[in-house]
Design a protein around this motif. Structure first.
Motif, PDB file in Angstrom:
ATOM      1  N   LEU A 142     -61.352  20.655  44.862  1.00  0.00           N
ATOM      2  CA  LEU A 142     -60.819  21.504  46.007  1.00  0.00           C
ATOM      3  C   LEU A 142     -60.884  23.071  45.772  1.00  0.00           C
ATOM      4  CD1 LEU A 142     -57.632  19.540  46.829  1.00  0.00           C
ATOM      5  CD2 LEU A 142     -59.776  19.592  48.167  1.00  0.00           C
ATOM      6  N   LEU A 182     -53.147  12.329  48.358  1.00  0.00           N
ATOM      7  CA  LEU A 182     -53.879  13.043  49.280  1.00  0.00           C
ATOM      8  C   LEU A 182     -53.326  14.490  49.713  1.00  0.00           C
ATOM      9  CD1 LEU A 182     -54.993   9.786  50.875  1.00  0.00           C
ATOM     10  CD2 LEU A 182     -56.202  11.033  49.188  1.00  0.00           C
ATOM     11  N   GLY A 185     -58.049  16.119  41.821  1.00  0.00           N
ATOM     12  CA  GLY A 185     -58.837  16.665  42.637  1.00  0.00           C
ATOM     13  C   GLY A 185     -58.798  18.571  42.935  1.00  0.00           C
ATOM     14  N   PHE A 190     -55.326  17.375  49.774  1.00  0.00           N
ATOM     15  CA  PHE A 190     -56.626  17.503  50.435  1.00  0.00           C
ATOM     16  C   PHE A 190     -56.384  17.446  51.952  1.00  0.00           C
ATOM     17  CE2 PHE A 190     -58.185  15.243  46.353  1.00  0.00           C
ATOM     18  CZ  PHE A 190     -59.550  15.665  46.536  1.00  0.00           C
ATOM     19  N   ASP A 191     -55.234  17.108  52.152  1.00  0.00           N
ATOM     20  CA  ASP A 191     -54.757  17.135  53.729  1.00  0.00           C
ATOM     21  C   ASP A 191     -54.721  18.732  53.958  1.00  0.00           C
ATOM     22  OD1 ASP A 191     -54.832  14.496  53.911  1.00  0.00           O
ATOM     23  OD2 ASP A 191     -52.618  14.097  53.839  1.00  0.00           O
ATOM     24  N   TYR A 204     -58.177  20.582  53.761  1.00  0.00           N
ATOM     25  CA  TYR A 204     -58.909  20.180  55.168  1.00  0.00           C
ATOM     26  C   TYR A 204     -58.413  20.925  56.153  1.00  0.00           C
ATOM     27  CZ  TYR A 204     -61.013  17.450  58.842  1.00  0.00           C
ATOM     28  OH  TYR A 204     -61.884  17.087  60.006  1.00  0.00           O
ATOM     29  N   TYR A 247     -61.561  13.223  57.322  1.00  0.00           N
ATOM     30  CA  TYR A 247     -62.572  13.582  56.319  1.00  0.00           C
ATOM     31  C   TYR A 247     -63.026  12.896  55.457  1.00  0.00           C
ATOM     32  CZ  TYR A 247     -58.405  13.732  53.170  1.00  0.00           C
ATOM     33  OH  TYR A 247     -57.268  13.570  52.493  1.00  0.00           O
ATOM     34  N   VAL A 274     -65.263  13.792  52.370  1.00  0.00           N
ATOM     35  CA  VAL A 274     -65.131  13.528  51.032  1.00  0.00           C
ATOM     36  C   VAL A 274     -65.641  12.069  51.200  1.00  0.00           C
ATOM     37  CG1 VAL A 274     -63.828  12.584  49.319  1.00  0.00           C
ATOM     38  CG2 VAL A 274     -63.071  14.570  50.308  1.00  0.00           C
ATOM     39  N   PHE A 291     -57.882   9.994  42.954  1.00  0.00           N
ATOM     40  CA  PHE A 291     -56.827  10.755  43.832  1.00  0.00           C
ATOM     41  C   PHE A 291     -55.215  10.258  43.010  1.00  0.00           C
ATOM     42  CE2 PHE A 291     -59.690   9.622  46.959  1.00  0.00           C
ATOM     43  CZ  PHE A 291     -60.345  10.868  47.392  1.00  0.00           C
ATOM     44  N   ILE A 320     -63.080  11.946  41.215  1.00  0.00           N
ATOM     45  CA  ILE A 320     -62.155  12.859  41.801  1.00  0.00           C
ATOM     46  C   ILE A 320     -60.762  12.169  40.970  1.00  0.00           C
ATOM     47  CG2 ILE A 320     -60.579  13.621  43.630  1.00  0.00           C
ATOM     48  CD1 ILE A 320     -62.761  13.290  45.509  1.00  0.00           C
TER      49      ILE A 320
END
Length: 399
Positions: A289, A316, A285, A319-320, A323, A348, A331, A312, A282
């Motif tokens: 995603l 993040l 990302g 991703f937050d 999610y 996650y 992940v 990353f 990743i």
């Protein structure tokens, strides 16, 4: 520890020492703990009595290392103990951006180039003294620049040639972007390992209600480059596989690469199934995603992202948000490269621990025993799947 009998009947090449560069200090400490435990519990009376095995079982295998820097940014490697006659394993994480140094009053974060230079400094400090030098570099330096398609550098191949010329005997990496780069040094040891066994263990320990069969699960490759990984993972699990095709705009270059126009899915119906996306890394990302978002739009039950390296590079936050929107469920990444401390608080995140596996690799290499002894065979993976499917409680865990 696997195939311990063969290990107990083998002679070590030389006394073992581990040199963990600051970039891999945490991983080195974990590996050291496992090695200390392995050798304390070995059942070989010769090891305990024979003077030839002096130093075989120690309380610590880590070498005292410092890499001080001058005000100009230049550095040197210095050992606090001798490595003469030792079988040395050097551990480095070229992706650890958290380490800083001062140069002309400015604070700089170390880049992969800086870590690679430090690795060469350490090799130079023990060359001509150590019995054998082995390098463990989980993320292959410049591994994404592995082939030449125009007027450009071929960094990864040249780095391997440079390390070979410096006298290293074995080179170990994980999930190389293209393992064919080993052809740059065909007469030297080059081992490339993948962590499907650790991914499976981490997932099964985290999720207690998975059904691993063709009707309930599918493994997806996010692009054509990761298809081999997905096919192997799917065949071991006994499920189907699919793939996304990345349609790129080859007329434009953004941040050194052609931007992705769209992800197009090639595969069977995934509605109601748990989906495992598997890839080597990743980076930012964004691509991963987007793939997960499309899978959820196709009515996937749950989406699990499994990547060897969680870099990353853009933080993040993406991703937050994904999610919270329900675009993915978990992940899974290894501890082979630096992970931002805040990721351990994310609901996650699942970490796949690789330190025990690397400790086993080091132990078997130190005895010059075949590394096939430490690889997770298909039968071993099937055995933990069988134990999971036949579980009678939700507290089962796999070591």
């Amino acid at each position: 520890m696997p195939n311990l009998r063969e290990l107990e009947n083998a002679m070590p090449v030389a006394p073992l020492k581990i040199i963990a560069l600051p970039s891999a200090a945490k991983l080195g400490e974990n590996i050291n703990e496992f090695l200390v435990d392995f050798r304390k519990n070995i059942h070989n009376e010769k090891v305990k009595r024979d003077p030839a095995f002096h130093g075989y079982s120690e309380e610590n295998y880590l070498v005292d290392l410092s890499i001080p820097r001058f005000g100009t940014g230049e550095a040197k490697a210095s050992f606090g103990e001798s490595v003469r006659g030792k079988d040395v394993f050097i551990l480095v994480d070229v992706c650890n951006h958290s380490i800083t140094y001062k140069m002309n009053g400015y604070t700089n974060h170390m880049s992969p180039d800086d870590h690679y230079q430090d690795l060469k400094r350490v090799i130079a400090a023990c060359e001509g003294k150590a019995h054998r030098i082995n390098v463990i570099m989980p993320f292959l330096y410049e591994g994404r620049q592995h082939r030449r398609t125009g007027r450009e550098s071929l960094d990864c191949a040249y780095a391997l040639e440079e390390l070979r010329d410096m006298g290293i005997s074995n080179f170990i990496t994980f999930d190389a972007h293209d393992p064919r780069v080993q052809n740059a040094t065909p007469l030297n040891g080059f081992d490339n390992f993948t962590p499907p066994y650790q991914f499976i263990k981490a997932l099964l320990n985290s999720e207690k209600d998975m059904i691993v069969d063709k009707e309930h699960m599918i493994v997806i490759s996010p692009d054509e480059g990761a298809l081999d990984r997905a096919i192997y993972f799917a065949s071991v699990l006994g499920v189907d596989t699919g793939m996304f095709y990345k349609r790129r705009d080859y007329s434009t270059i953004v941040n050194g690469k052609n931007p992705i126009v769209a992800h197009e899915f090639l595969g069977d119906n995934i509605e109601g199934k748990d989906v495992i996306i598997i890839d080597d890394m990743i980076s930012s990302g964004g691509s991963m995603l987007d793939t997960a978002k499309q899978l959820k739009a196709m009515k996937a039950r749950r989406v699990f992202i499994c990547c060897t390296f969680g870099l990353f590079t853009e933080g993040l936050k993406g991703f937050d948000e994904a999610y919270e929107k329900g675009h993915f469920d978990k992940v899974v990444t290894t501890d082979l490269t630096y992970l931002p401390p805040e990721i351990y608080d994310k609901p996650y995140f699942i970490e796949a621990d690789m330190s025990k596996f690397i400790a086993s690799l080091i132990d078997f290499m130190n005895h010059d025993v075949s590394l096939s002894n430490v690889l997770a065979t298909t039968e071993k993976i099937h055995s933990i799947l069988e134990a999971y499917n036949n579980r009678t409680s939700n507290t089962i865990s796999f070591e």
